[in-house]
Design an enzyme around this catalytic site. Structure first.
Site, PDB file in Angstrom:
ATOM      1  N   SER A 171      17.010   5.147 -19.377  1.00  0.00           N
ATOM      2  CA  SER A 171      18.269   4.545 -19.802  1.00  0.00           C
ATOM      3  C   SER A 171      19.067   5.528 -20.667  1.00  0.00           C
ATOM      4  CB  SER A 171      17.992   3.213 -20.508  1.00  0.00           C
ATOM      5  OG  SER A 171      19.171   2.455 -20.652  1.00  0.00           O
ATOM      6  N   ASP A 268      19.173  -3.207 -10.776  1.00  0.00           N
ATOM      7  CA  ASP A 268      19.802  -2.752 -12.012  1.00  0.00           C
ATOM      8  C   ASP A 268      21.317  -2.722 -11.831  1.00  0.00           C
ATOM      9  OD1 ASP A 268      20.447  -1.473 -14.391  1.00  0.00           O
ATOM     10  OD2 ASP A 268      19.220   0.305 -14.005  1.00  0.00           O
ATOM     11  N   HIS A 298      16.585  -3.192 -14.564  1.00  0.00           N
ATOM     12  CA  HIS A 298      16.642  -2.177 -15.604  1.00  0.00           C
ATOM     13  C   HIS A 298      15.483  -2.342 -16.583  1.00  0.00           C
ATOM     14  CE1 HIS A 298      18.895   0.916 -17.725  1.00  0.00           C
ATOM     15  NE2 HIS A 298      18.578   0.320 -18.866  1.00  0.00           N
TER      16      HIS A 298
END
Length: 326
Positions: A171, A268, A298
């Site tokens: 991320s 995601d 995610h």
């Protein structure tokens, strides 16, 4: 009403009007007040370095820069030498997270053991107190520090093959790894490759996967993404800023010479942006590998304990092993 009572009520109203107001909030994770105060509830516990012996991994911490409180947690498999070195940056939208979060202390020993690599997990400064490029600056400093340990006699450095130096993260941490990778050569650090897990990039124009509404319980929503960028970017910058978009930096990455592994999660909101990112790198001649984890969202690798997610995590670790083990 007496003059005294009126005065008391007025004073109370004035005090109330001066009370700090919340200007940014991601529920359960962060509140930012207009006086600069920041609250981060401990939604994920911070844990120490201890690990179960059967993992076969040793873990200790090291101070990188005492003045900026920059430190790292280091994971080294006990039964191997000449290990690739992976400098890792945790996720959290640049605004939350820690190298001591329990979810990373669970993931990274598995990564070290499965991929047979040493992992240096960096605890960088967070926004909004330290907006970008603070995290990038910390990343470069950590990379230079790690490289300097090659001849410093540290307990873990003698186990590593510094010709196989990788940057990685998930991320926002993947975004940091990418931007540190763009700077690494000029800082005197040779990087063989980048491991980018669901890299956090953005833009003013919405992608299809962003426009398809994520479940409210999703680890990352469009609203949270926008809030993270407002808190992390320099004042006045929008989501087309190069640190957010990365659209124009593929040529720089080609010049940096590092191969790139991009791990995408099918469910995601960042899926399409990640795929576009891979396409941009490939068009510029960057050696890029793209893998898609089916049916998961995610941050599944740290937050999802379902059987499907654990299967996908096993597959993800295999991809990383193949990439850093060459």
């Amino acid at each position: 009403m007496s003059a005294m009572t009126m005065g008391t009520n007025l004073s109370r109203l004035q005090m109330k009007s001066k009370a700090p107001q919340v200007v940014e909030e991601i529920e359960g994770l962060i509140k930012v007040y207009n006086d600069g105060h920041v609250e981060r509830p401990e939604i994920v516990p911070n844990v120490g370095c201890s690990l179960a012996p059967d993992l076969g991994v040793t873990c200790r911490e090291a101070i990188i820069d005492q003045y900026t409180h920059l430190w790292a947690r280091i994971y080294v498999p006990t039964a191997a030498n000449k290990l690739p070195l992976l400098l890792y940056f945790h996720g959290g939208g640049f605004c939350v997270g820690s190298a001591s979060w329990s979810c990373y202390h669970e993931l990274l020993p598995k990564l070290a053991a499965r991929a047979a690599c040493a992992v240096v997990s960096v605890n960088y400064r967070l926004a909004p107190e330290h907006p970008l490029p603070a995290a990038y600056d910390d990343g470069v400093k950590a990379a230079v520090w790690a490289k300097q340990q090659e001849f410093a006699g540290e307990w873990w450095a003698g186990r590593c093959d510094f010709s196989r130096f990788f940057l990685g993260g998930d991320s926002a941490g993947a975004n940091i790894a990418y931007n540190v990778g763009l700077r690494a050569n000029s800082a005197g650090v040779g990087v063989r490759g980048l491991v980018l897990i669901q890299p956090f990039f953005g833009g003013e124009a919405r992608t299809r996967s962003e426009m398809c509404a994520a479940r409210p319980a999703a680890a990352l929503t469009v609203a949270a993404s926008d809030a993270y960028w407002r808190m992390a970017l320099p004042a006045g910058a929008g989501r087309d800023h190069p640190w957010c978009s990365a659209a124009g930096s593929a040529g720089e990455m080609r010049q940096a010479g590092a191969a790139v592994l991009v791990c995408v999660a099918e469910a995601d909101i960042l899926r399409d942006r990640n795929l576009e990112f891979c396409g941009g790198l490939a068009r510029e001649g960057v050696r890029v590998e793209q893998v898609v984890s089916k049916g998961v969202g995610h941050a599944f690798q740290i937050l999802n304990k379902s059987q499907l997610a654990q299967t996908r995590l096993h597959e993800l670790l295999s991809h990383v092993k193949n990439f850093v083990g060459r």
